[in-house]
Design a protein around this motif. Structure first.
Motif, PDB file in Angstrom:
ATOM      1  N   LEU A 135       0.832  -1.205   0.000  1.00  0.00           N
ATOM      2  CA  LEU A 135       0.000   0.000   0.000  1.00  0.00           C
ATOM      3  C   LEU A 135       0.867   1.255   0.000  1.00  0.00           C
ATOM      4  CD1 LEU A 135      -2.797  -0.980   2.574  1.00  0.00           C
ATOM      5  CD2 LEU A 135      -2.891  -1.087   0.076  1.00  0.00           C
ATOM      6  N   LEU A 136       1.923   1.234   0.806  1.00  0.00           N
ATOM      7  CA  LEU A 136       2.837   2.376   0.837  1.00  0.00           C
ATOM      8  C   LEU A 136       3.558   2.531  -0.502  1.00  0.00           C
ATOM      9  CD1 LEU A 136       4.337   1.862   4.410  1.00  0.00           C
ATOM     10  CD2 LEU A 136       2.575   3.500   3.698  1.00  0.00           C
ATOM     11  N   ARG A 137       3.865   1.412  -1.134  1.00  0.00           N
ATOM     12  CA  ARG A 137       4.517   1.441  -2.446  1.00  0.00           C
ATOM     13  C   ARG A 137       3.605   2.103  -3.476  1.00  0.00           C
ATOM     14  NH1 ARG A 137       8.221  -2.731  -5.116  1.00  0.00           N
ATOM     15  NH2 ARG A 137       7.795  -2.640  -7.344  1.00  0.00           N
ATOM     16  N   ILE A 138       2.316   1.761  -3.457  1.00  0.00           N
ATOM     17  CA  ILE A 138       1.364   2.382  -4.374  1.00  0.00           C
ATOM     18  C   ILE A 138       1.284   3.885  -4.115  1.00  0.00           C
ATOM     19  CG2 ILE A 138      -1.077   2.510  -5.016  1.00  0.00           C
ATOM     20  CD1 ILE A 138      -1.250  -0.496  -4.475  1.00  0.00           C
ATOM     21  N   LEU A 139       1.328   4.274  -2.839  1.00  0.00           N
ATOM     22  CA  LEU A 139       1.307   5.694  -2.493  1.00  0.00           C
ATOM     23  C   LEU A 139       2.521   6.417  -3.075  1.00  0.00           C
ATOM     24  CD1 LEU A 139      -0.048   7.991  -0.903  1.00  0.00           C
ATOM     25  CD2 LEU A 139       1.311   7.294   1.081  1.00  0.00           C
ATOM     26  N   ALA A 158      -5.057   4.929   3.372  1.00  0.00           N
ATOM     27  CA  ALA A 158      -4.980   5.147   4.820  1.00  0.00           C
ATOM     28  C   ALA A 158      -5.897   4.178   5.565  1.00  0.00           C
ATOM     29  CB  ALA A 158      -5.349   6.593   5.156  1.00  0.00           C
ATOM     30  N   ALA A 159      -7.073   3.911   4.988  1.00  0.00           N
ATOM     31  CA  ALA A 159      -7.998   2.969   5.625  1.00  0.00           C
ATOM     32  C   ALA A 159      -7.391   1.568   5.662  1.00  0.00           C
ATOM     33  CB  ALA A 159      -9.323   2.955   4.866  1.00  0.00           C
ATOM     34  N   GLY A 160      -6.748   1.163   4.551  1.00  0.00           N
ATOM     35  CA  GLY A 160      -6.101  -0.147   4.519  1.00  0.00           C
ATOM     36  C   GLY A 160      -4.976  -0.251   5.528  1.00  0.00           C
ATOM     37  N   ILE A 161      -4.178   0.819   5.643  1.00  0.00           N
ATOM     38  CA  ILE A 161      -3.075   0.831   6.603  1.00  0.00           C
ATOM     39  C   ILE A 161      -3.609   0.798   8.034  1.00  0.00           C
ATOM     40  CG2 ILE A 161      -1.180   2.233   7.501  1.00  0.00           C
ATOM     41  CD1 ILE A 161      -0.774   3.225   4.593  1.00  0.00           C
ATOM     42  N   ALA A 162      -4.630   1.615   8.291  1.00  0.00           N
ATOM     43  CA  ALA A 162      -5.203   1.677   9.640  1.00  0.00           C
ATOM     44  C   ALA A 162      -5.805   0.340  10.058  1.00  0.00           C
ATOM     45  CB  ALA A 162      -6.270   2.773   9.692  1.00  0.00           C
ATOM     46  N   ALA A 163      -6.366  -0.404   9.094  1.00  0.00           N
ATOM     47  CA  ALA A 163      -6.952  -1.705   9.421  1.00  0.00           C
ATOM     48  C   ALA A 163      -5.893  -2.774   9.622  1.00  0.00           C
ATOM     49  CB  ALA A 163      -7.916  -2.122   8.302  1.00  0.00           C
ATOM     50  N   THR A 164      -4.769  -2.651   8.899  1.00  0.00           N
ATOM     51  CA  THR A 164      -3.752  -3.706   8.911  1.00  0.00           C
ATOM     52  C   THR A 164      -2.821  -3.626  10.115  1.00  0.00           C
ATOM     53  OG1 THR A 164      -3.782  -3.745   6.495  1.00  0.00           O
ATOM     54  CG2 THR A 164      -1.908  -4.790   7.573  1.00  0.00           C
ATOM     55  N   VAL A 165      -2.397  -2.424  10.473  1.00  0.00           N
ATOM     56  CA  VAL A 165      -1.380  -2.271  11.521  1.00  0.00           C
ATOM     57  C   VAL A 165      -1.821  -2.872  12.863  1.00  0.00           C
ATOM     58  CG1 VAL A 165      -0.115  -0.597  12.926  1.00  0.00           C
ATOM     59  CG2 VAL A 165      -0.229  -0.317  10.444  1.00  0.00           C
TER      60      VAL A 165
END
Length: 256
Positions: A135-139, A158-165
């Motif tokens: 996800l960060l790579r796509i950003l 951000a939603a994907g990151i917030a759910a994954t961490v």
């Protein structure tokens, strides 16, 4: 001449640090750096910069620029992984492996934890982190290629990151003691010419397919391309979506 003098002076000033850097890299790693220099500084400037093929979608310069961009992002993760000597914390190495290839990292750690219940939590955490890095790579790619899409794209990522961490943290805390027991992934040289050409071909195919299906079936056709291509590589469909959004073929929401 002034620029050359500044570069030479800088290299001489940091000679000791550069020697330490080079000691940690083998001949293959140094070849990776030279291959990237060839891809970006020798080939890119002489590639034609105009559209060819169906819908004028195939611009050789644009295709090769994307190859260079993906190689640069992957090479950064690959060199960081190599500088750690493959002996750092397995979670960090897994995340760096995800920067190069989340698919390869997922395969390696899934295989490593098979039949070993005590390692399953660690492997699951590494796989989650590898895909979080995706996800960060796509950003990063969006910032480099199409920053105007960020207002629509950033909240989704951000939603994907917030759910994954939090999930990754909870899973990791259950079995933190197994973090050093899994093998580290063997990463492929991201600037190897067959690897670079393979991505270029995949990107070209996805770009033409997306343009064609968008013309005959609208965004539903493009979503079908995304579902299929995403099974093997996310970069190609991401970059082609950025490109078609920039051309006005996609809306921001459709591209995201």
């Amino acid at each position: 001449m002034i620029a050359v003098a500044i570069v030479v002076t800088t290299l001489l000033h940091y000679k000791t640090q550069l020697e330490g850097f080079s000691v940690k890299l083998n001949q293959t790693d140094m070849a990776s750096l030279l291959q990237f220099a060839v891809l970006s500084l020798v080939i890119l400037p002489v590639v034609p910069n105009r559209g060819f093929g169906p819908y004028g979608a195939l611009n050789p310069y644009d295709l090769w620029l994307m190859v260079v961009l993906i190689s640069a992002v992957s090479l950064a993760g690959y060199l960081a992984w190599r500088l750690l000597g493959g002996k750092g914390p397995v979670l960090l190495l897994g995340a760096l492996g995800g920067l190069v290839s989340s698919t390869a990292t997922t395969l390696v750690y899934s295989r490593g934890a098979r039949g070993k219940p005590e390692l399953e939590s660690t492997a699951a955490t590494v796989i989650l982190l590898a895909n979080l890095v995706k996800l960060l790579r796509i950003l990063v790619l969006a910032i480099a290629v199409m920053p105007s899409i960020l207002p629509t794209l950033a909240p989704v990522l951000a939603a994907g990151i917030a759910a994954t961490v939090p999930i990754a943290w909870i899973v990791w805390r259950k079995h933190a003691e197994g973090s050093e027991a899994l093998e580290n992934p063997e990463l492929t040289n991201p600037t190897d010419l067959p690897v670079a050409l393979g991505f270029g071909v995949a990107y070209a195919v996805v770009l033409v397919a997306a343009a064609w299906l968008n013309d005959v079936a609208g965004m539903l056709g493009v979503y079908a391309v995304a579902m299929v291509s995403g099974l093997t590589d996310v970069d190609a469909i991401s970059l082609s979506s950025f490109r078609l959004f920039g051309d006005g073929s996609f809306t921001a929401a459709g591209a995201v």
